[in-house]
Design an enzyme around this catalytic site. Structure first.
Site, PDB file in Angstrom:
ATOM      1  N   CYS A  95       0.870  -1.173   0.000  1.00 48.59           N
ATOM      2  CA  CYS A  95       0.000   0.000   0.000  1.00 48.59           C
ATOM      3  C   CYS A  95       0.905   1.220   0.000  1.00 48.59           C
ATOM      4  O   CYS A  95       1.640   1.461   0.971  1.00 48.59           O
ATOM      5  CB  CYS A  95      -0.912  -0.004   1.215  1.00 48.59           C
ATOM      6  SG  CYS A  95      -1.942   1.475   1.327  1.00 48.59           S
ATOM      7  N   CYS A 260      -5.559   5.825  -3.154  1.00 45.92           N
ATOM      8  CA  CYS A 260      -4.834   4.552  -3.228  1.00 45.92           C
ATOM      9  C   CYS A 260      -3.478   4.853  -3.855  1.00 45.92           C
ATOM     10  O   CYS A 260      -3.407   5.298  -5.002  1.00 45.92           O
ATOM     11  CB  CYS A 260      -5.605   3.533  -4.060  1.00 45.92           C
ATOM     12  SG  CYS A 260      -4.698   1.986  -4.337  1.00 45.92           S
TER      13      CYS A 260
END
Length: 326
Positions: A95, A260
């Site tokens: 991530c 994101c």
């Protein structure tokens, strides 16, 4: 220093942070004593009965996890590992927003030194997608940001990308029912990028429900919807071409999120590919506007990519595990 052992056994200490409103519950567990499983992660992420987040990040020493052995073999300096789970409890490889927030957390806890993010390639962090390097940088308006060398990336189907600019068809709820071409980009985790025609389409898309990708990727995929504001790099703050795109994302295992990091990289790289890549003079640097803010993406030599953006720590607290599980 906050740790999972700093509270009574039935209470769990945590930090809450975000990167462009992609938010996380952060747990400090150096020796890997906390049994962080899918059920606990999902309950922590519950926005009504838990702390609420897009995912849980456990800061654990690499030598305390089986997965950390590969990171240490790759770089012995990667002594800390990002053990990351999505909001539904599923494991995730990487991530980009999360690793920045993790490093901000490690700095705040005194577990790493500021000098480590200001020297050389930056601080080495182990992840399930490989070692990532995080360094201190200035944002486009002088902000105090962190940048992550996100490692290698590739187009899943280079032939399809070259011939058609796509290798999948994507049905997006809330639009006109017509499946749109999507380009699969691997940035350590899977992404499918779809270009839309207008800001109105971007706003109308229903990302509460997962887009339908055909053929279905074997391990699922994150889906980015983008509109291109500048693909040739007219905008610039440094004399270098700077492309600009706007994006929304449905994250595998979390639903729509405000941002994101890996998705921003995938979206910028897909648009750069559609613009002809380096051979056609497409920009190396991109600003990616997401609902939660703005991040910067830079294509690096050797088919690598860098992501830069803010990392904010909001609060510390304790959660009663008995109530969380009730």
């Amino acid at each position: 220093m906050t740790s999972t052992s700093a509270a009574a056994p039935h209470r769990l200490a945590f930090t809450k942070g975000h990167g462009t409103q992609n938010d996380f519950v952060l747990l400090t567990d150096p020796d890997g004593d906390l049994p962080l499983d899918a059920v606990l992660a999902a309950r922590l992420c519950d926005r009504r009965a838990g702390v609420g987040a897009d995912g849980v990040i456990r800061a654990v020493r690499s030598d305390a996890l089986p997965e950390g052995a590969a990171a240490l073999a790759d770089d012995p300096a990667a002594t800390w590992f990002m053990d990351y789970r999505n909001a539904d409890g599923s494991l995730a490889e990487m991530c980009g927003n999360g690793v920045r927030v993790l490093v901000a957390h490690l700095l705040a806890e005194g577990l790493v030194e500021e000098a480590e993010v200001r020297s050389g390639a930056g601080l080495a962090v182990g992840t399930r997608a490989g070692v990532r390097y995080v360094r201190r940088v200035r944002g486009p308006e002088g902000q105090d940001w962190l940048a992550v060398d996100m490692g290698p990336w590739h187009l899943v189907d280079p032939v399809g990308a070259a011939e058609r600019g796509a290798d999948a068809e994507v049905g997006v709820h809330g639009l006109d029912g017509v499946r749109r071409p999507g380009l699969s980009v691997d940035v350590g985790n899977p992404h499918t990028v779809v270009a839309l025609a207008s800001a109105a389409e971007l706003e109308a898309a229903d990302l509460v429900r997962a887009p339908e990708v055909d053929p279905p990727p074997p391990h699922g995929t994150n889906v980015e919807l983008v509109i291109v504001e500048d693909a040739v790099g007219r905008a610039s703050t440094s004399g270098q071409p700077l492309g600009v795109i706007r994006m929304r994302v449905h994250e595998r295992g979390s639903g729509e999120t405000r941002s994101c990091g890996t998705g921003a990289c995938a979206a910028a790289l897909a648009v750069r590919s559609w613009a002809g890549g380096a051979a056609a003079g497409a920009p190396e640097r991109w600003l990616v506007h997401v609902p939660g803010g703005t991040v910067a993406v830079r294509a690096l030599e050797g088919q690598r990519v860098e992501l830069a953006g803010p990392a904010v720590l909001l609060a510390r607290g304790e959660v009663d595990l008995g109530l969380l599980q009730g």
